[in-house]
Design a protein around this motif. Structure first.
Motif, PDB file in Angstrom:
ATOM      1  N   LEU A   4       0.828  -1.204   0.000  1.00  0.00           N
ATOM      2  CA  LEU A   4       0.000   0.000   0.000  1.00  0.00           C
ATOM      3  C   LEU A   4       0.864   1.256   0.000  1.00  0.00           C
ATOM      4  O   LEU A   4       0.603   2.200  -0.745  1.00  0.00           O
ATOM      5  CB  LEU A   4      -0.948   0.003   1.202  1.00  0.00           C
ATOM      6  CG  LEU A   4      -1.864   1.209   1.325  1.00  0.00           C
ATOM      7  CD1 LEU A   4      -2.802   1.290   0.127  1.00  0.00           C
ATOM      8  CD2 LEU A   4      -2.649   1.152   2.613  1.00  0.00           C
ATOM      9  N   ILE A   5       1.910   1.257   0.777  1.00  0.00           N
ATOM     10  CA  ILE A   5       2.815   2.413   0.830  1.00  0.00           C
ATOM     11  C   ILE A   5       3.513   2.600  -0.510  1.00  0.00           C
ATOM     12  O   ILE A   5       3.621   3.722  -1.011  1.00  0.00           O
ATOM     13  CB  ILE A   5       3.839   2.236   1.977  1.00  0.00           C
ATOM     14  CG1 ILE A   5       3.107   2.306   3.328  1.00  0.00           C
ATOM     15  CG2 ILE A   5       4.932   3.298   1.902  1.00  0.00           C
ATOM     16  CD1 ILE A   5       3.973   1.973   4.511  1.00  0.00           C
ATOM     17  N   VAL A   6       3.957   1.504  -1.119  1.00  0.00           N
ATOM     18  CA  VAL A   6       4.602   1.586  -2.432  1.00  0.00           C
ATOM     19  C   VAL A   6       3.616   2.114  -3.467  1.00  0.00           C
ATOM     20  O   VAL A   6       3.967   2.955  -4.301  1.00  0.00           O
ATOM     21  CB  VAL A   6       5.160   0.205  -2.851  1.00  0.00           C
ATOM     22  CG1 VAL A   6       5.616   0.227  -4.296  1.00  0.00           C
ATOM     23  CG2 VAL A   6       6.288  -0.222  -1.928  1.00  0.00           C
ATOM     24  N   LEU A   7       2.371   1.659  -3.423  1.00  0.00           N
ATOM     25  CA  LEU A   7       1.352   2.122  -4.354  1.00  0.00           C
ATOM     26  C   LEU A   7       1.082   3.620  -4.192  1.00  0.00           C
ATOM     27  O   LEU A   7       0.978   4.353  -5.171  1.00  0.00           O
ATOM     28  CB  LEU A   7       0.055   1.330  -4.154  1.00  0.00           C
ATOM     29  CG  LEU A   7      -1.095   1.690  -5.074  1.00  0.00           C
ATOM     30  CD1 LEU A   7      -0.738   1.382  -6.521  1.00  0.00           C
ATOM     31  CD2 LEU A   7      -2.344   0.950  -4.669  1.00  0.00           C
ATOM     32  N   ILE A   8       1.022   4.094  -2.968  1.00  0.00           N
ATOM     33  CA  ILE A   8       0.790   5.521  -2.716  1.00  0.00           C
ATOM     34  C   ILE A   8       1.966   6.351  -3.226  1.00  0.00           C
ATOM     35  O   ILE A   8       1.778   7.376  -3.879  1.00  0.00           O
ATOM     36  CB  ILE A   8       0.535   5.767  -1.217  1.00  0.00           C
ATOM     37  CG1 ILE A   8      -0.808   5.154  -0.818  1.00  0.00           C
ATOM     38  CG2 ILE A   8       0.566   7.257  -0.899  1.00  0.00           C
ATOM     39  CD1 ILE A   8      -1.074   5.157   0.667  1.00  0.00           C
ATOM     40  N   ILE A   9       3.166   5.911  -2.948  1.00  0.00           N
ATOM     41  CA  ILE A   9       4.355   6.646  -3.412  1.00  0.00           C
ATOM     42  C   ILE A   9       4.416   6.661  -4.932  1.00  0.00           C
ATOM     43  O   ILE A   9       4.712   7.693  -5.550  1.00  0.00           O
ATOM     44  CB  ILE A   9       5.637   6.037  -2.807  1.00  0.00           C
ATOM     45  CG1 ILE A   9       5.671   6.302  -1.307  1.00  0.00           C
ATOM     46  CG2 ILE A   9       6.882   6.592  -3.489  1.00  0.00           C
ATOM     47  CD1 ILE A   9       6.790   5.613  -0.574  1.00  0.00           C
ATOM     48  N   LEU A  10       4.119   5.537  -5.563  1.00  0.00           N
ATOM     49  CA  LEU A  10       4.116   5.462  -7.027  1.00  0.00           C
ATOM     50  C   LEU A  10       3.063   6.393  -7.623  1.00  0.00           C
ATOM     51  O   LEU A  10       3.321   7.094  -8.595  1.00  0.00           O
ATOM     52  CB  LEU A  10       3.874   4.027  -7.479  1.00  0.00           C
ATOM     53  CG  LEU A  10       3.912   3.769  -8.974  1.00  0.00           C
ATOM     54  CD1 LEU A  10       5.273   4.110  -9.545  1.00  0.00           C
ATOM     55  CD2 LEU A  10       3.555   2.322  -9.264  1.00  0.00           C
TER      56      LEU A  10
END
Length: 57
Positions: A4-10
């Motif tokens: 989820l954090i990677v998706l938000i940053i992306l």
């Protein structure tokens, strides 16, 4: 949670791509090819620049 954090940053990175890639100020369509001295195809685009402006081609 990590995904989820990677998706938000992306997502945030892709939204801000304009600051990475720049802003398009003009586009030349290239539909034809010059085939010799008798068939020259010229295109131009005019841009007003200020001192210190940078452009990329």
């Amino acid at each position: 949670m990590k995904k989820l954090i990677v998706l938000i940053i992306l997502t945030i990175t892709l939204i801000g791509c304009d600051s990475i890639t720049g802003e398009e100020i003009g586009r030349l369509s290239i539909n034809e090819v010059s085939t010799g001295n008798d068939n020259k195809i010229l295109k131009e685009f005019t841009v007003d620049l200020k001192k210190g402006d940078e452009i990329g081609l």
